[in-house]
Design a protein around this motif. Structure first.
Motif, PDB file in Angstrom:
ATOM      1  N   THR A  80      16.861  28.661 -12.872  1.00  0.00           N
ATOM      2  CA  THR A  80      16.821  30.043 -13.349  1.00  0.00           C
ATOM      3  C   THR A  80      17.333  30.977 -12.265  1.00  0.00           C
ATOM      4  O   THR A  80      17.205  30.682 -11.074  1.00  0.00           O
ATOM      5  CB  THR A  80      15.396  30.449 -13.777  1.00  0.00           C
ATOM      6  OG1 THR A  80      15.419  31.813 -14.202  1.00  0.00           O
ATOM      7  CG2 THR A  80      14.399  30.319 -12.636  1.00  0.00           C
ATOM      8  N   THR A  81      17.947  32.092 -12.676  1.00  0.00           N
ATOM      9  CA  THR A  81      18.337  33.110 -11.705  1.00  0.00           C
ATOM     10  C   THR A  81      17.419  34.326 -11.838  1.00  0.00           C
ATOM     11  O   THR A  81      17.649  35.345 -11.220  1.00  0.00           O
ATOM     12  CB  THR A  81      19.794  33.566 -11.941  1.00  0.00           C
ATOM     13  OG1 THR A  81      19.901  34.026 -13.283  1.00  0.00           O
ATOM     14  CG2 THR A  81      20.783  32.442 -11.701  1.00  0.00           C
ATOM     15  N   LYS A  82      16.352  34.174 -12.700  1.00  0.00           N
ATOM     16  CA  LYS A  82      15.480  35.330 -12.948  1.00  0.00           C
ATOM     17  C   LYS A  82      14.180  35.195 -12.175  1.00  0.00           C
ATOM     18  O   LYS A  82      13.701  34.086 -11.964  1.00  0.00           O
ATOM     19  CB  LYS A  82      15.170  35.403 -14.448  1.00  0.00           C
ATOM     20  CG  LYS A  82      16.425  35.589 -15.267  1.00  0.00           C
ATOM     21  CD  LYS A  82      16.193  35.346 -16.735  1.00  0.00           C
ATOM     22  CE  LYS A  82      17.527  35.251 -17.451  1.00  0.00           C
ATOM     23  NZ  LYS A  82      17.394  34.761 -18.821  1.00  0.00           N
ATOM     24  N   ARG A  83      13.605  36.343 -11.816  1.00  0.00           N
ATOM     25  CA  ARG A  83      12.382  36.280 -11.018  1.00  0.00           C
ATOM     26  C   ARG A  83      11.244  35.604 -11.768  1.00  0.00           C
ATOM     27  O   ARG A  83      10.469  34.851 -11.200  1.00  0.00           O
ATOM     28  CB  ARG A  83      11.970  37.684 -10.575  1.00  0.00           C
ATOM     29  CG  ARG A  83      12.532  37.971  -9.199  1.00  0.00           C
ATOM     30  CD  ARG A  83      11.976  39.222  -8.585  1.00  0.00           C
ATOM     31  NE  ARG A  83      10.545  39.399  -8.798  1.00  0.00           N
ATOM     32  CZ  ARG A  83       9.965  40.583  -8.866  1.00  0.00           C
ATOM     33  NH1 ARG A  83      10.694  41.668  -8.759  1.00  0.00           N
ATOM     34  NH2 ARG A  83       8.678  40.690  -9.039  1.00  0.00           N
ATOM     35  N   SER A  84      11.166  35.887 -13.068  1.00  0.00           N
ATOM     36  CA  SER A  84      10.067  35.258 -13.799  1.00  0.00           C
ATOM     37  C   SER A  84      10.599  34.317 -14.885  1.00  0.00           C
ATOM     38  O   SER A  84       9.974  34.139 -15.917  1.00  0.00           O
ATOM     39  CB  SER A  84       9.177  36.323 -14.414  1.00  0.00           C
ATOM     40  OG  SER A  84       9.968  37.145 -15.249  1.00  0.00           O
ATOM     41  N   GLY A  85      11.751  33.740 -14.650  1.00  0.00           N
ATOM     42  CA  GLY A  85      12.301  32.797 -15.625  1.00  0.00           C
ATOM     43  C   GLY A  85      11.660  31.427 -15.498  1.00  0.00           C
ATOM     44  O   GLY A  85      11.068  31.096 -14.471  1.00  0.00           O
ATOM     45  N   THR A  86      11.762  30.639 -16.572  1.00  0.00           N
ATOM     46  CA  THR A  86      11.264  29.256 -16.498  1.00  0.00           C
ATOM     47  C   THR A  86      12.424  28.278 -16.352  1.00  0.00           C
ATOM     48  O   THR A  86      12.226  27.134 -15.983  1.00  0.00           O
ATOM     49  CB  THR A  86      10.506  28.872 -17.782  1.00  0.00           C
ATOM     50  OG1 THR A  86      11.416  28.932 -18.888  1.00  0.00           O
ATOM     51  CG2 THR A  86       9.332  29.792 -18.017  1.00  0.00           C
ATOM     52  N   GLY A  87      13.610  28.714 -16.700  1.00  0.00           N
ATOM     53  CA  GLY A  87      14.743  27.798 -16.629  1.00  0.00           C
ATOM     54  C   GLY A  87      14.705  26.730 -17.710  1.00  0.00           C
ATOM     55  O   GLY A  87      15.342  25.687 -17.590  1.00  0.00           O
ATOM     56  N   LEU A  88      13.941  26.989 -18.769  1.00  0.00           N
ATOM     57  CA  LEU A  88      13.853  25.990 -19.846  1.00  0.00           C
ATOM     58  C   LEU A  88      14.505  26.446 -21.148  1.00  0.00           C
ATOM     59  O   LEU A  88      14.681  25.652 -22.069  1.00  0.00           O
ATOM     60  CB  LEU A  88      12.383  25.643 -20.109  1.00  0.00           C
ATOM     61  CG  LEU A  88      11.741  24.773 -19.028  1.00  0.00           C
ATOM     62  CD1 LEU A  88      10.248  24.629 -19.265  1.00  0.00           C
ATOM     63  CD2 LEU A  88      12.395  23.413 -18.976  1.00  0.00           C
ATOM     64  N   GLY A  89      14.886  27.733 -21.198  1.00  0.00           N
ATOM     65  CA  GLY A  89      15.408  28.263 -22.459  1.00  0.00           C
ATOM     66  C   GLY A  89      16.639  27.529 -22.962  1.00  0.00           C
ATOM     67  O   GLY A  89      16.689  27.092 -24.113  1.00  0.00           O
ATOM     68  N   LEU A  90      17.649  27.387 -22.117  1.00  0.00           N
ATOM     69  CA  LEU A  90      18.889  26.758 -22.554  1.00  0.00           C
ATOM     70  C   LEU A  90      18.748  25.247 -22.740  1.00  0.00           C
ATOM     71  O   LEU A  90      19.201  24.713 -23.760  1.00  0.00           O
ATOM     72  CB  LEU A  90      20.024  27.080 -21.574  1.00  0.00           C
ATOM     73  CG  LEU A  90      20.609  28.487 -21.675  1.00  0.00           C
ATOM     74  CD1 LEU A  90      21.677  28.698 -20.614  1.00  0.00           C
ATOM     75  CD2 LEU A  90      21.188  28.739 -23.060  1.00  0.00           C
ATOM     76  N   PRO A  91      18.123  24.538 -21.782  1.00  0.00           N
ATOM     77  CA  PRO A  91      17.965  23.097 -22.016  1.00  0.00           C
ATOM     78  C   PRO A  91      17.206  22.806 -23.318  1.00  0.00           C
ATOM     79  O   PRO A  91      17.568  21.893 -24.053  1.00  0.00           O
ATOM     80  CB  PRO A  91      17.162  22.619 -20.803  1.00  0.00           C
ATOM     81  CG  PRO A  91      17.376  23.634 -19.761  1.00  0.00           C
ATOM     82  CD  PRO A  91      17.638  24.939 -20.447  1.00  0.00           C
ATOM     83  N   LEU A  92      16.177  23.615 -23.605  1.00  0.00           N
ATOM     84  CA  LEU A  92      15.439  23.413 -24.858  1.00  0.00           C
ATOM     85  C   LEU A  92      16.312  23.718 -26.066  1.00  0.00           C
ATOM     86  O   LEU A  92      16.305  22.978 -27.051  1.00  0.00           O
ATOM     87  CB  LEU A  92      14.203  24.310 -24.909  1.00  0.00           C
ATOM     88  CG  LEU A  92      12.953  23.759 -24.256  1.00  0.00           C
ATOM     89  CD1 LEU A  92      11.815  24.761 -24.386  1.00  0.00           C
ATOM     90  CD2 LEU A  92      12.556  22.436 -24.880  1.00  0.00           C
ATOM     91  N   ALA A  93      17.074  24.808 -25.967  1.00  0.00           N
ATOM     92  CA  ALA A  93      17.938  25.175 -27.090  1.00  0.00           C
ATOM     93  C   ALA A  93      18.920  24.052 -27.377  1.00  0.00           C
ATOM     94  O   ALA A  93      19.121  23.646 -28.518  1.00  0.00           O
ATOM     95  CB  ALA A  93      18.682  26.472 -26.781  1.00  0.00           C
ATOM     96  N   ARG A  94      19.503  23.504 -26.315  1.00  0.00           N
ATOM     97  CA  ARG A  94      20.454  22.403 -26.513  1.00  0.00           C
ATOM     98  C   ARG A  94      19.750  21.169 -27.072  1.00  0.00           C
ATOM     99  O   ARG A  94      20.267  20.477 -27.940  1.00  0.00           O
ATOM    100  CB  ARG A  94      21.142  22.055 -25.194  1.00  0.00           C
ATOM    101  CG  ARG A  94      21.965  20.794 -25.308  1.00  0.00           C
ATOM    102  CD  ARG A  94      22.875  20.595 -24.149  1.00  0.00           C
ATOM    103  NE  ARG A  94      24.072  21.398 -24.298  1.00  0.00           N
ATOM    104  CZ  ARG A  94      25.041  21.447 -23.386  1.00  0.00           C
ATOM    105  NH1 ARG A  94      24.919  20.775 -22.267  1.00  0.00           N
ATOM    106  NH2 ARG A  94      26.111  22.176 -23.592  1.00  0.00           N
ATOM    107  N   HIS A  95      18.523  20.936 -26.585  1.00  0.00           N
ATOM    108  CA  HIS A  95      17.743  19.796 -27.077  1.00  0.00           C
ATOM    109  C   HIS A  95      17.507  19.917 -28.583  1.00  0.00           C
ATOM    110  O   HIS A  95      17.668  18.952 -29.325  1.00  0.00           O
ATOM    111  CB  HIS A  95      16.428  19.757 -26.308  1.00  0.00           C
ATOM    112  CG  HIS A  95      15.484  18.662 -26.728  1.00  0.00           C
ATOM    113  ND1 HIS A  95      15.752  17.327 -26.467  1.00  0.00           N
ATOM    114  CD2 HIS A  95      14.300  18.697 -27.370  1.00  0.00           C
ATOM    115  CE1 HIS A  95      14.753  16.593 -26.951  1.00  0.00           C
ATOM    116  NE2 HIS A  95      13.859  17.398 -27.496  1.00  0.00           N
ATOM    117  N   PHE A  96      17.129  21.106 -29.018  1.00  0.00           N
ATOM    118  CA  PHE A  96      16.864  21.289 -30.459  1.00  0.00           C
ATOM    119  C   PHE A  96      18.143  21.116 -31.274  1.00  0.00           C
ATOM    120  O   PHE A  96      18.118  20.558 -32.375  1.00  0.00           O
ATOM    121  CB  PHE A  96      16.264  22.674 -30.726  1.00  0.00           C
ATOM    122  CG  PHE A  96      14.872  22.825 -30.173  1.00  0.00           C
ATOM    123  CD1 PHE A  96      13.974  21.770 -30.218  1.00  0.00           C
ATOM    124  CD2 PHE A  96      14.474  24.023 -29.606  1.00  0.00           C
ATOM    125  CE1 PHE A  96      12.688  21.910 -29.705  1.00  0.00           C
ATOM    126  CE2 PHE A  96      13.191  24.173 -29.085  1.00  0.00           C
ATOM    127  CZ  PHE A  96      12.304  23.109 -29.132  1.00  0.00           C
TER     128      PHE A  96
END
Ligand code: ADP
Ligand code: MG
Length: 361
Positions: free
Chosen positions: A315-331
């Motif tokens: 993630t490049t965000k201070r409070s990001g989880t870094g899971l949004g895109l990998p999960l989106a691709r997974h779905f």
């Protein structure tokens, strides 16, 4: 050669699965077979006699033709991108060989074009699915190792908080509880990878799902100055899909878009399109796909970051989880689809989700 020989030869060329472009010794176009016309979006009549450089899409082989005409050696190049004006780019293998007459004099050159787009798309989809499987087993392992101790830590911290003599101790205990909850929430997100590949498929209206997603996003303070345009293709029929997962998928993409635009006045575009030309394999059957584009006017993704955005926890965000895109691709992969990102620094980001159009039968 008699005219019936020439007609025979033309029908043989047209029957080939490869595109064939014939040029004379000056590099002027003599002939295109049917597949070359399809790949290049031209017709033999409109381009005959013109220099090869005038052929739309010839950027990837015109130089090769000139080289072959000059020195007579053959050239082969793999997986070049052939830009097209009205359709998506193609990935092609190109072979250029000299055309010789009976006395072995050079009379021109022949270009063979093999459309590899489907093969490349298939390989990408397979790689995405393989990544999903690895993430699944990692997630199961982490969940098992971390969940139980976390519950213990939380319980102990609550106990300490309750017995704390002073405010500072109590606050420290509360901090532990809060941080444990944050880790648990993260774990919940990540657990999605391990929750099996079981989709709850039901016939659904994709546009209703997207409307729901936009309703949820509208409640986000970041959406205050963002205007949303929807361009929905009314020809998309009901499809078999897992509504909860699609909702999560598009929420993740929509959130990223809002976060990228940082509450500036800007537009978020959601577009859907039925694509009969782009087909995906579902249980051995090739079915049409539905493309959903989520496009924002944020700053885009810098090249330096680009390669890592699909890595879980990046993630490049201070409070990001870094899971949004990998999960989106997974779905998307669970549905047999794919997720692609086009982004240039300074020009916004376009995320395209392709889903196979499974029909309720
Ligand atoms: N629409 C977008 N515009 C710009 N950068 C983006 C966009 N979507 C994703 N990114 C980049 O990809 C990274 C990973 O995104 P994601 O997996 O959703 O995790 P998170 O949003 O928690 O950071 C983001 O931190 C950001 O750097
Ligand atoms: Mg995100």
């Amino acid at each position: 050669m008699s005219s019936s020989d020439a007609a025979d030869l033309r029908s043989v060329l047209d029957a080939l699965l490869d595109g064939v472009v014939v040029v004379d010794d000056e590099g002027a176009i003599r002939q295109l077979n049917a597949e070359a016309c399809r790949i290049l979006g031209s017709s033999s009549e409109t381009v005959r006699g013109r220099p090869v450089e005038h052929l739309p899409g010839s950027e990837c082989f015109a130089k090769g033709v000139r080289t072959v005409l000059a020195d007579g050696a053959s050239l082969v190049e793999h997986e070049l991108v052939l830009p097209r004006r009205f359709d998506g780019d193609l990935v092609v293998d190109v072979a250029v060989s000299p055309l010789l007459d009976d006395a072995s004099r050079r009379r021109g050159a022949v270009v063979l074009l093999r459309d590899r787009t489907l093969g490349t798309a298939l390989r990408t989809a397979l790689a995405e699915r393989a990544q999903s499987v690895v993430l699944g087993s990692m997630a199961a392992g982490i969940a098992h190792e971390v969940r139980n101790p976390l519950a213990g830590i939380r319980g102990a911290a609550e106990l300490l908080g309750a017995r704390a003599a002073g405010d500072r101790d109590r606050q420290a205990a509360q901090l532990i509880v809060r941080e444990v909850d944050r880790i648990a929430a993260l774990l919940d997100d990540f657990m999605v990878f391990s929750r099996g590949d079981l989709l709850r498929l039901a016939p659904l209206n994709l546009h209703r799902v997207l409307d729901d997603v936009l309703d949820v996003l509208a409640t986000d303070p970041l959406a205050a100055r963002v205007s949303v345009t929807r361009r929905f293709d009314p020809s998309i029929p009901e499809l078999l899909a897992d509504g909860d997962r699609l909702m999560q998928l598009f929420l993740n993409l929509g959130r990223n878009a809002l976060e990228a635009m940082e509450a500036r006045p800007a537009t978020l575009q959601i577009r859907t399109r039925l694509r009969l030309d782009h087909r995906l394999d579902v249980d051995g059957e090739r079915v049409a796909t539905v493309a959903v584009d989520v496009e924002d006017e944020g700053p885009g993704i810098p090249d330096s970051v680009r390669e890592q955005i699909m890595t879980p926890f990046f993630t490049t965000k201070r409070s990001g989880t870094g899971l949004g895109l990998p999960l989106a691709r997974h779905f998307a992969a669970l549905h047999g689809g794919s997720l692609q990102i086009e982004s240039k620094e300074g020009h916004g980001t376009l995320v395209r989700v392709s889903l196979p159009l499974r029909r309720a039968s």
